[in-house]
Design an enzyme around this catalytic site. Structure first.
Site, short mmCIF file in Angstrom:
data_model
loop_
_atom_site.label_atom_id
_atom_site.label_comp_id
_atom_site.label_asym_id
_atom_site.label_seq_id
_atom_site.Cartn_x
_atom_site.Cartn_y
_atom_site.Cartn_z
CE LYS A 151 -1.38 2.82 2.74
NZ LYS A 151 -1.52 4.00 2.12
N GLY A 176 -8.40 6.27 2.07
CA GLY A 176 -8.97 6.24 3.53
C GLY A 176 -8.39 5.73 4.67
CD GLU A 205 13.76 4.36 7.39
OE1 GLU A 205 13.65 5.55 8.32
OE2 GLU A 205 13.21 4.72 6.16
CB CYS A 232 13.78 9.57 6.96
SG CYS A 232 14.27 8.12 5.97
CD GLU A 276 11.74 13.26 9.46
OE1 GLU A 276 12.66 12.84 8.77
OE2 GLU A 276 10.80 12.86 9.88
#
Length: 486
Positions: free
Chosen positions: A181, A215, A257, A293, A392
């Site tokens: 997904k 959704g 992660e 990240c 972040e």
């Protein structure tokens, strides 16, 4: 405009080896550089996500994949690697249009994933069973690794193709089946991957399933459905905690992660080369417009070199060519969405209110009528406790902090809820190594030497578990000990 038509299509969901019409309508996918609609993606209600889980469960329980000779799984994954390399230009055109990949990032977004799944093909043949030294055993103890079952892979929008391929490659190499997904902001990357798998590999039906719901309930099902054995998630730490909580209800294995606020430490003996300045800016600020990240978005400088480094970085930041990635000279593309652009603006405004000084940037790029562009930004006079040094940003914002002595540098670097990456730059490698050992973070590069085929993941709220290499493969497997009499 680059022709993206070969992989930009009006896809359905990919379930059980078939393309399935969506049960929830379709939604627009925007090019963040132009704000144009490049395609529509299939929406999925809860029932259609359940179908994908059923297909993956069936393919694991009754299909050949988990029981195949590892060499056959390796062959299928190598087919995918070869196909991704052969379709590199098509993938690049998709990457430019869907998530703003620039030419200087192509290796990360395009060829890198192809090589990654090729390495997964090699890992698929790693011995899954071997005798081990076991204290107190009367006979021989065998340690065996078996696939977990059905893996739900939830991936973000910043490096969608890379992360789709990384999770898929490891999960399949281990013998699992998969429901993928992607983020609703970059659904085409996952659907295009399914198209290539469907047309150019022998991976059996149901082993890979792709659904693209927007959704919350349909997405959460992948963390709650008891037929799912593992959730592999990359994204924010806040969402990672929700994923972990959902998975805990049926004690699913989790691989998380999450975010990072990594620090690059320059020691007082470092040689300030032009190459170093370019890498500091790219790896801490402009790489994928700061939407990574692993960025070293905090730069720690001793007083002796602070002003010179800031000035040189400021010049380079102003020379960055920001624009539509199809432009030949563009070195930094857009942010992913209008909402995300507003978030970055808000964090920089808060930093200024907290006392930070904007050396350069600090605003939208004004010469673009459309697209989500923010100028490379350098902030100084920032407290290590300030929000901009703790949260972040996920945008092209480099926060510079002063330190005195190695102990303070380590203390500032470790003063974070995160612990994903980091770097140390200095002439004395032994001293840099001593600093690196003290950093509470999953990876550290010294003088730009990025760890090779090594476990990737973080300390603290940067996640749980590791991806990459043999350890990453084993994360998608369950160990079993078998005692055999002498």
């Amino acid at each position: 405009m680059v022709n993206t038509s070969l992989l930009v299509e009006e896809y359905g969901h990919y379930i059980g080896g078939r393309w399935v019409e969506p049960d929830g309508g379709r939604y627009d996918v925007l090019n963040p550089a132009t704000e144009d609609v490049i395609a529509t993606a299939p929406e999925a209600a809860v029932a259609q996500v359940e179908l994908a889980v059923s297909a993956a469960r069936r393919a694991f329980d009754t299909g050949p994949w988990p029981n195949l000779d590892p060499r056959d799984r390796a062959r299928c994954l190598q087919q995918l690697s070869d196909a991704l390399l052969a379709r590199g230009d098509d993938v690049y055109a998709l990457a430019q249009a869907e998530w703003g990949c620039t030419a200087n990032e192509r290796l990360i977004h395009v060829e890198g994933p192809a090589f990654m799944v090729g390495h997964a093909a090699e890992l698929a043949t790693e011995p899954a069973e071997a005798p081990m030294d076991a204290w107190g055993a009367a006979g021989t103890t065998y340690l065996r690794y078996e696939p977990l079952g059905v893996v739900a892979a939830l991936t973000p929008w910043n490096f969608p193709h890379t992360l789709n391929v990384m999770k898929l490659g490891a999960a399949l190499a281990a013998g699992n089946t998969l429901v993928l997904k992607p983020s609703p902001l970059t659904p085409l990357s996952a659907l295009a991957l399914a198209k290539i798998i469907d047309e150019e590999t022998d991976i059996p039906p149901g082993v890979v399933n792709v659904v693209t719901p927007t959704g919350v309930e349909a997405s959460k099902l992948l963390t709650l459905d008891p037929r799912v054995d593992m959730v592999s998630f990359t994204g924010s730490s806040a969402v990672g905690r929700e994923v972990m909580a959902g998975a805990a209800r049926t004690m699913k294995r989790v691989l998380l992660e999450c975010g990072g606020k990594s620090a690059a430490i320059l020691t007082d003996d470092v040689v300030l080369t032009d190459e170093l300045m370019q890498r500091i800016l790219f790896e801490g600020c402009t790489l994928h417009a700061g939407q990574a990240c692993i960025l070293n978005s905090r730069l720690l400088l001793p007083a002796a070199i602070h002003d010179e480094v800031v000035e040189r970085l400021s010049v380079l930041a102003k020379e960055t060519v920001v624009g539509d990635p199809v432009g030949a000279d563009v070195t930094m593309g857009p942010l992913i969405s209008a909402q995300h652009l507003e978030r970055v603006e808000g964090l920089v405004a808060r930093a200024v209110d907290d006392g930070a000084t904007v050396i350069t940037g600090g605003q939208r790029v004004k010469d673009h009528g459309r697209g989500f562009y923010y100028a490379p930004t350098i902030l100084t006079e920032v407290s290590a406790e300030a929000m901009i040094a703790q949260e972040e940003v996920f945008g092209p914002v480099l926060t510079v902090l002063r330190y005195e002595g190695d102990d303070e540098a380590v203390a500032i670097a470790n003063n974070s809820a995160y612990g994903l990456g980091g770097g140390v730059w200095g002439a004395d490698v032994d001293r840099a190594m001593t600093i690196a050992r003290r950093l509470r973070t999953g990876q550290v590069s010294i003088n730009g030497t990025i760890p090779g085929d090594a476990p990737f993941g973080g300390f603290k709220q940067s996640g749980i578990g590791r991806e990459g290499g043999v350890m990453g493969l084993r994360a998608y497997m369950e160990p079993k000990a078998i005692g055999v009499p002498a």
